[in-house]
Design an enzyme around this catalytic site. Structure first.
Site, mmCIF file in Angstrom:
data_model
loop_
_atom_site.group_PDB
_atom_site.id
_atom_site.type_symbol
_atom_site.label_atom_id
_atom_site.label_comp_id
_atom_site.label_asym_id
_atom_site.label_seq_id
_atom_site.Cartn_x
_atom_site.Cartn_y
_atom_site.Cartn_z
ATOM 1 N N HIS A 141 10.775 -2.906 -2.109
ATOM 2 C CA HIS A 141 10.052 -1.627 -1.988
ATOM 3 C C HIS A 141 9.845 -1.247 -0.518
ATOM 4 O O HIS A 141 8.860 -1.665 0.091
ATOM 5 C CB HIS A 141 8.690 -1.725 -2.687
ATOM 6 C CG HIS A 141 8.796 -1.740 -4.166
ATOM 7 N ND1 HIS A 141 8.779 -0.595 -4.927
ATOM 8 C CD2 HIS A 141 8.948 -2.764 -5.037
ATOM 9 C CE1 HIS A 141 8.914 -0.900 -6.204
ATOM 10 N NE2 HIS A 141 9.016 -2.220 -6.296
ATOM 11 N N CYS A 146 14.215 -0.375 -6.436
ATOM 12 C CA CYS A 146 13.816 -1.269 -7.524
ATOM 13 C C CYS A 146 14.481 -0.850 -8.844
ATOM 14 O O CYS A 146 15.696 -0.945 -8.960
ATOM 15 C CB CYS A 146 12.290 -1.312 -7.606
ATOM 16 S SG CYS A 146 11.736 -2.700 -8.595
ATOM 17 N N SER A 153 -11.537 25.255 0.086
ATOM 18 C CA SER A 153 -11.738 26.028 1.323
ATOM 19 C C SER A 153 -10.405 26.306 2.013
ATOM 20 O O SER A 153 -10.135 27.422 2.454
ATOM 21 C CB SER A 153 -12.640 25.277 2.299
ATOM 22 O OG SER A 153 -13.852 24.939 1.681
ATOM 23 N N GLU A 162 8.762 1.355 0.670
ATOM 24 C CA GLU A 162 7.631 2.277 0.838
ATOM 25 C C GLU A 162 6.302 1.569 1.023
ATOM 26 O O GLU A 162 5.337 2.185 1.474
ATOM 27 C CB GLU A 162 7.540 3.238 -0.364
ATOM 28 C CG GLU A 162 7.110 2.613 -1.697
ATOM 29 C CD GLU A 162 8.237 1.930 -2.460
ATOM 30 O OE1 GLU A 162 9.271 1.621 -1.845
ATOM 31 O OE2 GLU A 162 8.085 1.698 -3.669
#
Ligand code: XMP
Length: 517
Positions: free
Chosen positions: A167, A79, A227, A169
């Site tokens: 695009h 783009c 964690s 993606e």
């Protein structure tokens, strides 16, 4: 050395998605601000230029010196990235008149171009731009067009430089992942070897080198990120890691005890601090949500720092910061979407250095790494839980009594979600807890009339909240089975003293948010 693709971020909302798609191909990539290309990094195999909210001809548009990367790495402009490469080589970019949004089809494309290997005829692509390339320089070649956009994709003749105006993606670009794979694997030569296990090996080795024999402090929250960071560090440096787990009194029922137990089981060296008294005192009478957050944030830092100071030889502060947390604070267009309580709060006078071993990972990748490290499923599969805890789920002021009521109701709801199993079309069984992104109960600042036996009651109302989402940026209310809701409602009203009404929140985000405060 970990080979990687660099994504230069020009501020598009879909830059993160480019990163995700490439990671899904088991190729490691890093998103960096458009002007922060890592010059001396030998592990870079290719560069992607993202989209941008700017037009290339805007005064304030983000620009780079292409000569720093051109000829050295394969380049793919997406783009704005494509428009920028063309424009800065003498091509023309103009406002598209009608903005080109939504689906389009690549009606013609150069089938023999490596970028389009395996891409289907008339494949659907997703357009989202207000500008369009109207003329390309002579040494550029058009390699794809749609009905409306003649220069949908180009390549610089004889160079490994491509530009696509659509695009690849986004999910709606049907062969978008194939196109990205063609670029990162076929053109850039990446090996698709990035995995949770390779991440653990590389990171443990890096941490050993970075931290050496120094002592590290880490704040645990009971959540997945801290964690996993702790177990990873523990694997690298063992006893030199000291974890601090602060109980602000606003955790779920029995959470402090259970999580401490889990951490000890994992072999971590943990100091548990019950500071609930201080938090309740400072929160007394406070009703404003932002004030609550500020007090909790401040108290948390104070308590944490007081403990950290006792570890006088500490050199590092480790945090479970993950990629999306940082992308928000790195956002180059300068808009903060939400402030995150994990970042900041270093005890300055201790001169600690920051260690963030998960800073390049997305949430699902953190979970994969956690599983690889052998962390039990009930810790890994946990829903996100806000740093300020139940404080943002008690509307109005906070008292111990209200926390207790909410903990009981919440416990019934969460246990119910874990116990209720359903089977999907493929025969796979899972619990409602696994099917929703996040769930909890909200204590409302209203009382309502009810009747129990022959008695009229005037008690509290709670709202159940359960959402589906992939990243918490958008969310839909979970369509939980009516029978399940009926059971939870019954259980709460029968078992939680002080509650006589249960409602279910059917708002999506946006325009609502996940939390009520
Ligand atoms: P909202 O309510 O903004 O929540 O839709 C999005 C996600 O962020 C969590 N959340 C927070 N997490 N500190 C946190 O650490 C906070 O102050 C905070 N507020 C919301 C929320 O639980 C959800 O996962």
């Amino acid at each position: 050395m970990q080979e990687k693709i660099i994504i230069l971020d020009f501020g598009s909302q879909t830059t993160q998605l480019i990163g995700r798609r490439i990671r899904e191909l088991n190729v490691y990539c890093e998103i960096v601000p458009y002007n922060k290309f890592p010059k001396d990094d030998d592990s870079v195999k290719g560069v992607i230029l993202s989209g941008s909210p700017f037009s290339v001809y805007d005064q304030s548009a983000f620009r780079i010196d292409l000569s720093e990367i051109r000829g050295k790495y394969p380049i793919l402009g997406i783009c704005y990235g494509a428009q920028f490469i063309s424009y800065s080589n003498g091509g023309k970019v103009e406002s598209a008149g009608t903005r080109e949004y939504g689906r389009a089809h690549l009606n013609t494309f150069a089938k023999d171009n490596v970028l389009f290997k395996g891409v289907r005829e008339h494949t659907q692509v997703w357009m989202s731009h207000g500008d369009t390339i109207t003329a390309i320089p002579d040494n550029f070649q058009i390699i794809a067009s749609t009905d409306k956009v003649q220069i949908a994709a180009y390549q610089i003749k004889g160079e490994q430089v491509w530009g696509v105006q659509f695009h690849p993606e986004v999910y709606h670009s049907e062969d978008g992942t194939q196109l990205l794979k063609n670029f990162v694997v076929d053109v850039c030569g990446c090996h698709q070897s990035w995995s949770a296990s390779s991440f653990v090996d590389t990171t443990v080795a890096e941490l050993k080198e970075q931290v050496g024999n120094d002592r590290v402090i880490l704040g645990l929250s009971g959540g997945v990120d801290s964690s996993v960071a702790a177990v990873l560090l523990h694997r690298a440096i063992g006893k030199n890691l000291t974890c601090i787990f602060v109980d602000h009194g606003l955790l779920r029922k029995d959470e402090f005890k259970n999580v401490l137990h889990d951490y000890e089981y994992l072999g971590l060296n943990v100091i548990g601090v019950d500071a609930s008294e201080k938090f309740f005192k400072d929160l007394e009478g406070v009703t404003d949500p932002e004030k609550k957050r500020k007090i909790i944030g401040r108290d948390f830092v104070e308590v944490f720092n007081a403990e950290a100071r006792k570890i006088t030889d500490a050199k590092w502060l480790a945090q479970g910061t993950i990629y999306p947390d940082r992308i928000e604070s790195l956002n180059i267009t300068g808009k903060t979407i939400k402030s995150h309580h994990n970042v900041g709060g270093l005890p300055e006078e201790m001169h600690l250095q920051l260690c963030e071993p998960l800073k390049w990972l997305f949430k699902d990748e953190v979970r994969r790494v956690g599983r690889e490290l052998g962390i039990p499923e009930h810790l890994i599969g946990r829903h996100p839980f806000p740093g300020p805890g139940l404080a943002v789920r008690i509307l109005g002021d906070i008292t111990r009594e209200k926390v207790q009521i909410l903990q009981e109701a919440d416990d019934i709801f969460i246990r119910g979600l874990r116990d209720w199993k359903t089977t999907d079309a493929s025969g796979k069984e899972s619990s409602l807890y696994e099917q929703v992104w996040q769930a909890g109960v909200v204590l409302l600042p209203v009382q309502s009339v009810g009747v129990m036996g022959d008695e009229r009651t005037y008690e509290r109302a709670v709202a159940l909240r359960a959402v589906t989402s992939t990243d918490a940026m958008t969310a839909d209310w979970a369509h939980l089975p009516y029978e399940f809701l009926a059971k939870v409602s019954n259980d709460i009203i029968n078992k939680v003293k002080g509650v006589n009404r249960v409602t279910y929140d059917i708002s999506s985000k946006p325009p609502s948010t996940i939390e009520w405060e």
